[in-house]
Structures are given as C-alpha cells and as structure tokens.
Design an enzyme around this catalytic site. Sequence first.
Site, PDB file in Angstrom:
ATOM      1  N   ASP A  50       0.674  -1.177   0.006  1.00 36.48           N
ATOM      2  CA  ASP A  50      -0.066  -0.076   0.114  1.00 36.48           C
ATOM      3  C   ASP A  50       0.864   1.216   0.002  1.00 36.48           C
ATOM      4  O   ASP A  50       0.528   2.312   0.610  1.00 36.48           O
ATOM      5  CB  ASP A  50      -0.777  -0.058   1.167  1.00 36.48           C
ATOM      6  CG  ASP A  50      -2.136   0.935   1.139  1.00 36.48           C
ATOM      7  OD1 ASP A  50      -2.245   1.355  -0.100  1.00 36.48           O
ATOM      8  OD2 ASP A  50      -2.704   1.227   2.239  1.00 36.48           O
TER       9      ASP A  50
ATOM     10  N   ASP B 181       0.715   2.544   7.630  1.00 37.05           N
ATOM     11  CA  ASP B 181      -0.612   1.825   7.113  1.00 37.05           C
ATOM     12  C   ASP B 181       0.102   0.436   6.666  1.00 37.05           C
ATOM     13  O   ASP B 181      -0.032  -0.112   5.546  1.00 37.05           O
ATOM     14  CB  ASP B 181      -1.006   2.338   5.465  1.00 37.05           C
ATOM     15  CG  ASP B 181      -2.554   2.652   5.566  1.00 37.05           C
ATOM     16  OD1 ASP B 181      -3.182   1.989   6.720  1.00 37.05           O
ATOM     17  OD2 ASP B 181      -3.270   3.318   4.883  1.00 37.05           O
TER      18      ASP B 181
END
Length: 273
Positions: A186, A203
């Site tokens: 990501d 994240d």
Amino acid sequence: MALRQSKKKRPPREEKMLKAERKLESEVFDRNTLLALAKLRQQGHFETLDYPIAKGKEAYAFVGTAPDGQKVAIKIYRIETSNFIRMHDYLDGDPRFARTSRKRFETVLAWARKEFSNLKAFHEAGIAVPKPFGFERNIVVMEFLGEGGIPYSTLAEIGTEQPQKDYEFMLEQVKKIYQLGFVHSDISEYNIIVADSGLKLLDCAQAVLLAHPRAEEFLRRDVENLVRYFGKQGAEGADAEKALAFIKDGKPVLRDPEALKEEDGEGGGRRDR
Ligand SMILES: Nc1ncnc2c1ncn2[C@@H]1O[C@H](COP(=O)(O)OP(=O)(O)O)[C@@H](O)[C@H]1O
Ligand SMILES: [Mg+2]
C-alpha cells in the site's frame, strides 16, 4: 417563533460538527471498542484518548497521551464501515491469516492484528515505520509521528525538496521489507509521513508475506507508485525495472509462517518502551 429563531441562530458549522460527532460515536465507540480501549489503557499504553486526527479508508486515528506524557497514535478500525471484502485480498493468500473467517467482525480484528504484527517485524528490522506499542481487538497503539500534538504531513500534502534522496531512501525501505520476506502492498505518497527525522511509512496492515500468490504484483504496484511520484518530483533514473532489480538483489528470508503465528500473540502485553 422562539423556536424558529434559535434554529436560525445555530451556525451550520456547529450542526455539521454535531452530526460528525454522532457519527463517530456510532461508528467507532461501540461498547466492545470501549472495553478494548479500557484494556489497553490499563496495560499502560495510554492514559487519555485526546482527539481525532484523521479518518482514513478503514480507520479513525486519534492522539492519546501516555502516562509519561508522550503522545501516542491510536488507530481504531471501524467494524461496520470497513471494506472487509477487500481486506480478504491481503489476508487469504498470507499463510499467517489464511484461515481468517469471512465474517465482517473477525476480518477487521485480523486486520488490526496484522497491522500490529507487520509493524513489529518492520520496526525490529530497522525499517522506517512507527513503533507499535500494543493492540487489542480492532485497535492498534503506536508511536505518534508529530510534534506538539499535531501530526506531521504526508508526502502527498507537502511534497519533497529532495526527490532523489527521498526516492532512494524509499527504495531502500522497500528492499529491506522484501529481504525480510514481505511486500508492503500500500505504498504511495499518501502513506508516507514526512517526519523531522525523515520519511516514515504508514498503513502496514496490507503487508503480506512473499508466499502470498500476488506478492509480486503488489510489489510492482508499490514500486510503480514510487517511480511515478518521485519521477514527477524530479528524481533521476526513476525506473520500475531498475528499482525492482535493486530491491530483489539479495536473498530474501522466506519466513516460517508457524514461527510468525507465535509472534502474533504478543499484542496484549504491558507497555514497554
Ligand atoms: N502513527 C501516526 N502518527 C501520526 N499520524 C498518524 C499515525 N498513524 C496515522 N496517522 C494519521 O492518520 C492518517 C491515516 O492513517 P493510515 O495509517 O494511513 O490509515 P488508513 O488505512 O485509514 O489510510 C495518516 O495519513 C496520518 O495523518
Ligand atoms: Mg493510509
């Protein structure tokens, strides 16, 4: 008449805030989440939960204060409004989480657990991510990246003054992650924080083991995002094939999923920094 007047007087902004607050309560602070927060607090991970800093795709992020006065980041995954179908793309092929139930609730809990577990592995390997402190249910507590209670900006928000150096630094992080046996999955300018001490990668819940059947595809996507962003910012020689060759040069550790399962269980421990 009086009623109409008072309605008129109430500024719309205030109304908006009230609405947002009600939404926050119903989306985030359900009874079980409050109990999980109480447990993390009892373990000493934080003393007060202070204010929200961001609403992301699947989670709200808050600032809290630890007993020693330091700020911490508290990420609370929403159970009802998370895209739990998408989460399975990153759980099912990962030997550590392949047996996660398809129920919404259990998927989100596995997701928070996965973020903690990945952060821990990355942080211990010296990769530039916030240090994780603990997790419980749908909550992850980690190092707060900010100053004076205000989070540092993302790369997308403030850009870079040293594209070449930052590009090379990010490729090094991707390489370290790969050599450790993972793909972040990501990476983009939206998940990179510009801290005073340098760039930090956020994240980490999506990160998968190299054993994931789509690991190569995710790696290429991460690299292409970096090449696109830093290329536009003026980094020279930003090329996906070259970057991939650099990242893969070496012998990645193929992590034993059984050993990793053991590591996963350590989220609820007492705070220790
Ligand atoms: N450890 C942290 N320190 C400071 N800010 C954070 C931290 N973690 C998250 N944030 C803030 O919350 C936002 C969303 O967090 P992120 O981990 O990217 O979650 P999402 O999956 O919702 O995108 C970030 O862009 C950042 O502004
Ligand atoms: Mg994000």
